[in-house]
Structures are given as C-alpha cells and as structure tokens.
Design a protein around this motif. Structure first.
Motif, PDB file in Angstrom:
ATOM      1  N   ASP A   1      78.346 -45.988  -6.693  1.00 54.12           N
ATOM      2  CA  ASP A   1      78.780 -46.561  -7.967  1.00 54.12           C
ATOM      3  C   ASP A   1      79.008 -48.054  -7.778  1.00 54.12           C
ATOM      4  OD1 ASP A   1      81.582 -46.109 -10.244  1.00 54.12           O
ATOM      5  OD2 ASP A   1      79.468 -46.619 -10.595  1.00 54.12           O
ATOM      6  N   VAL A   2      78.676 -48.812  -8.833  1.00 50.04           N
ATOM      7  CA  VAL A   2      78.828 -50.263  -8.792  1.00 50.04           C
ATOM      8  C   VAL A   2      79.910 -50.664  -9.770  1.00 50.04           C
ATOM      9  CG1 VAL A   2      77.697 -52.470  -9.202  1.00 50.04           C
ATOM     10  CG2 VAL A   2      76.423 -50.605  -8.132  1.00 50.04           C
ATOM     11  N   GLN A   3      80.839 -51.480  -9.301  1.00 46.53           N
ATOM     12  CA  GLN A   3      81.880 -52.021 -10.159  1.00 46.53           C
ATOM     13  C   GLN A   3      81.600 -53.495 -10.404  1.00 46.53           C
ATOM     14  OE1 GLN A   3      83.031 -50.445  -7.022  1.00 46.53           O
ATOM     15  NE2 GLN A   3      82.609 -48.575  -8.179  1.00 46.53           N
ATOM     16  N   LEU A   4      81.889 -53.916 -11.620  1.00 45.28           N
ATOM     17  CA  LEU A   4      81.704 -55.308 -11.991  1.00 45.28           C
ATOM     18  C   LEU A   4      83.048 -55.924 -12.335  1.00 45.28           C
ATOM     19  CD1 LEU A   4      78.547 -55.052 -14.292  1.00 45.28           C
ATOM     20  CD2 LEU A   4      78.632 -55.504 -11.845  1.00 45.28           C
ATOM     21  N   GLN A   5      83.255 -57.137 -11.872  1.00 43.48           N
ATOM     22  CA  GLN A   5      84.490 -57.870 -12.133  1.00 43.48           C
ATOM     23  C   GLN A   5      84.115 -59.206 -12.765  1.00 43.48           C
ATOM     24  OE1 GLN A   5      87.743 -56.833 -11.496  1.00 43.48           O
ATOM     25  NE2 GLN A   5      88.428 -58.695 -12.504  1.00 43.48           N
ATOM     26  N   ALA A   6      84.468 -59.358 -14.028  1.00 43.04           N
ATOM     27  CA  ALA A   6      84.188 -60.606 -14.734  1.00 43.04           C
ATOM     28  C   ALA A   6      85.410 -61.504 -14.675  1.00 43.04           C
ATOM     29  CB  ALA A   6      83.811 -60.311 -16.184  1.00 43.04           C
ATOM     30  N   SER A   7      85.169 -62.773 -14.569  1.00 42.19           N
ATOM     31  CA  SER A   7      86.249 -63.747 -14.562  1.00 42.19           C
ATOM     32  C   SER A   7      85.694 -65.090 -15.004  1.00 42.19           C
ATOM     33  CB  SER A   7      86.865 -63.857 -13.164  1.00 42.19           C
ATOM     34  OG  SER A   7      85.897 -64.286 -12.222  1.00 42.19           O
ATOM     35  N   GLY A   8      86.604 -66.041 -15.255  1.00 40.22           N
ATOM     36  CA  GLY A   8      86.172 -67.389 -15.537  1.00 40.22           C
ATOM     37  C   GLY A   8      86.142 -67.784 -16.989  1.00 40.22           C
ATOM     38  N   GLY A   9      86.600 -66.897 -17.872  1.00 41.94           N
ATOM     39  CA  GLY A   9      86.745 -67.303 -19.263  1.00 41.94           C
ATOM     40  C   GLY A   9      87.924 -68.237 -19.408  1.00 41.94           C
ATOM     41  N   GLY A  10      88.235 -68.584 -20.652  1.00 40.84           N
ATOM     42  CA  GLY A  10      89.374 -69.459 -20.856  1.00 40.84           C
ATOM     43  C   GLY A  10      89.292 -70.184 -22.168  1.00 40.84           C
ATOM     44  N   LEU A  11      90.117 -71.195 -22.289  1.00 43.18           N
ATOM     45  CA  LEU A  11      90.201 -72.019 -23.488  1.00 43.18           C
ATOM     46  C   LEU A  11      89.582 -73.374 -23.202  1.00 43.18           C
ATOM     47  CD1 LEU A  11      91.311 -72.621 -26.351  1.00 43.18           C
ATOM     48  CD2 LEU A  11      93.451 -73.317 -25.226  1.00 43.18           C
ATOM     49  N   VAL A  12      88.689 -73.798 -24.070  1.00 41.03           N
ATOM     50  CA  VAL A  12      88.019 -75.079 -23.878  1.00 41.03           C
ATOM     51  C   VAL A  12      87.828 -75.734 -25.239  1.00 41.03           C
ATOM     52  CG1 VAL A  12      85.697 -74.062 -24.003  1.00 41.03           C
ATOM     53  CG2 VAL A  12      86.054 -76.187 -22.711  1.00 41.03           C
ATOM     54  N   GLN A  13      87.768 -77.037 -25.249  1.00 37.61           N
ATOM     55  CA  GLN A  13      87.505 -77.762 -26.492  1.00 37.61           C
ATOM     56  C   GLN A  13      86.024 -77.714 -26.833  1.00 37.61           C
ATOM     57  OE1 GLN A  13      89.172 -81.696 -25.966  1.00 37.61           O
ATOM     58  NE2 GLN A  13      91.134 -81.054 -26.845  1.00 37.61           N
ATOM     59  N   ALA A  14      85.729 -77.853 -28.093  1.00 35.08           N
ATOM     60  CA  ALA A  14      84.336 -77.899 -28.536  1.00 35.08           C
ATOM     61  C   ALA A  14      83.584 -79.000 -27.787  1.00 35.08           C
ATOM     62  CB  ALA A  14      84.267 -78.139 -30.039  1.00 35.08           C
ATOM     63  N   GLY A  15      82.393 -78.666 -27.374  1.00 37.87           N
ATOM     64  CA  GLY A  15      81.589 -79.594 -26.585  1.00 37.87           C
ATOM     65  C   GLY A  15      81.765 -79.426 -25.091  1.00 37.87           C
ATOM     66  N   GLY A  16      82.751 -78.642 -24.700  1.00 40.86           N
ATOM     67  CA  GLY A  16      83.033 -78.449 -23.283  1.00 40.86           C
ATOM     68  C   GLY A  16      82.186 -77.359 -22.661  1.00 40.86           C
ATOM     69  N   SER A  17      82.533 -77.033 -21.417  1.00 48.18           N
ATOM     70  CA  SER A  17      81.766 -76.068 -20.632  1.00 48.18           C
ATOM     71  C   SER A  17      82.695 -75.071 -19.949  1.00 48.18           C
ATOM     72  CB  SER A  17      80.943 -76.784 -19.563  1.00 48.18           C
ATOM     73  OG  SER A  17      80.010 -77.675 -20.119  1.00 48.18           O
ATOM     74  N   LEU A  18      82.154 -73.903 -19.703  1.00 49.84           N
ATOM     75  CA  LEU A  18      82.813 -72.884 -18.896  1.00 49.84           C
ATOM     76  C   LEU A  18      81.759 -72.213 -18.036  1.00 49.84           C
ATOM     77  CD1 LEU A  18      85.273 -71.122 -21.384  1.00 49.84           C
ATOM     78  CD2 LEU A  18      85.910 -72.454 -19.376  1.00 49.84           C
ATOM     79  N   ARG A  19      82.206 -71.594 -16.970  1.00 48.33           N
ATOM     80  CA  ARG A  19      81.282 -70.912 -16.073  1.00 48.33           C
ATOM     81  C   ARG A  19      81.864 -69.569 -15.636  1.00 48.33           C
ATOM     82  NH1 ARG A  19      79.586 -71.939  -9.885  1.00 48.33           N
ATOM     83  NH2 ARG A  19      77.363 -71.422  -9.997  1.00 48.33           N
ATOM     84  N   PRO A  20      81.840 -68.586 -16.519  1.00 49.00           N
ATOM     85  CA  PRO A  20      82.284 -67.256 -16.102  1.00 49.00           C
ATOM     86  C   PRO A  20      81.359 -66.694 -15.016  1.00 49.00           C
ATOM     87  CG  PRO A  20      82.110 -67.410 -18.484  1.00 49.00           C
ATOM     88  CD  PRO A  20      81.450 -68.625 -17.915  1.00 49.00           C
ATOM     89  N   SER A  21      81.906 -65.772 -14.256  1.00 51.63           N
ATOM     90  CA  SER A  21      81.110 -65.114 -13.229  1.00 51.63           C
ATOM     91  C   SER A  21      81.325 -63.609 -13.295  1.00 51.63           C
ATOM     92  CB  SER A  21      81.466 -65.636 -11.841  1.00 51.63           C
ATOM     93  OG  SER A  21      82.814 -65.363 -11.543  1.00 51.63           O
ATOM     94  N   CYS A  22      80.415 -62.885 -12.709  1.00 54.25           N
ATOM     95  CA  CYS A  22      80.453 -61.427 -12.680  1.00 54.25           C
ATOM     96  C   CYS A  22      80.120 -60.993 -11.267  1.00 54.25           C
ATOM     97  CB  CYS A  22      79.447 -60.869 -13.679  1.00 54.25           C
ATOM     98  SG  CYS A  22      79.392 -59.076 -13.777  1.00 54.25           S
ATOM     99  N   ALA A  23      81.105 -60.448 -10.572  1.00 58.15           N
ATOM    100  CA  ALA A  23      80.923 -60.043  -9.181  1.00 58.15           C
ATOM    101  C   ALA A  23      80.740 -58.536  -9.105  1.00 58.15           C
ATOM    102  CB  ALA A  23      82.122 -60.471  -8.356  1.00 58.15           C
TER     103      ALA A  23
END
Length: 126
Positions: A1-23
């Motif tokens: 079985d494979v488990q996935l862990q997502a992280s890296g979301g958050g609050l950002v202003q318009a025009g900004g960037s985020l980089r969520p990941s999935c391990a």
C-alpha cells in the motif's frame, strides 16, 4: 500500500507563489502516476495536472498551463506542484493522488485513484 502526504499549502497574496509537495511512502514502485486535484466550496472539482514516473509525461488543465508546473524527484518519491501568479480563483483544497495513468481525462480518473493525500489548503488573498 502507498500512502501520500501532502504539504506546503498556505496563505499567499495574489500574484505570489506556493510549492506544495506530495511525498509517497510504503510499497512504492518506479512506475506510477501522481497528480493533483483541487476542490473549492463553490466550484466543481478540477483535475489539474499529473505526471508519470517512468517517462515523465505530463498533463495540464488548460487553465493552469503556464502558471503551474508539476515535477517529481523519484529518489525522494516526491512530486512538487509549483504554482505561480496565483489569484483568488486558485483558492481551494489541493489533493494529490496516485494513479496508474495520466492524460487529458485526468479529472475523470478521480474515482479510480489508488490512494490520496490528505489535502492542503491554499488561500490566495486579493
């Protein structure tokens, strides 16, 4: 079985960037697809993008092309979602999922996903 862990979301202003990941952990193998969906309270679910592990082929929903990039590090069993030029319309819970296929029908593959991450909230303030 494979488990996935997502992280890296958050609050950002318009025009900004985020980089969520999935391990991925557990019984991973070299040939599987990881992709992302998002769900906002007032909009239909969207299958955004996916990437295969073997040849690195990708699919992008038209509305995120040029702004979002999916990549993976097979050595770390991790997939990254680089999101640039974010707007309020990108506010949603983002879910990563594992599948055996990636393509233009990614959104319709929703009910056949092998495993899911727990979701990570992305909030873009205008």
């Amino acid at each position: 079985d494979v488990q996935l862990q997502a992280s890296g979301g958050g609050l950002v202003q318009a025009g900004g960037s985020l980089r969520p990941s999935c391990a991925a952990s557990g019984s991973t193998d070299d040939d599987y697809v990881i992709g992302w969906f998002r769900q906002a309270p007032t909009r239909a679910r969207e299958g955004l993008l996916c990437i295969s592990s073997s040849e690195g082929s990708t699919y992008y929903l038209d509305s995120v092309k040029g702004r979002f990039t999916i990549s993976r590090d097979n050595a770390k069993n991790t997939v990254y979602l680089q999101m640039n030029s974010l707007s309020a319309e990108d506010t949603a819970v983002y879910y990563c999922a594992r599948s055996g296929r990636c393509g233009s029908a990614w959104n319709s593959f929703y009910y056949g996903m092998h495993s899911w991450g727990q979701g990570t909230q992305v909030t873009v303030s205008s």
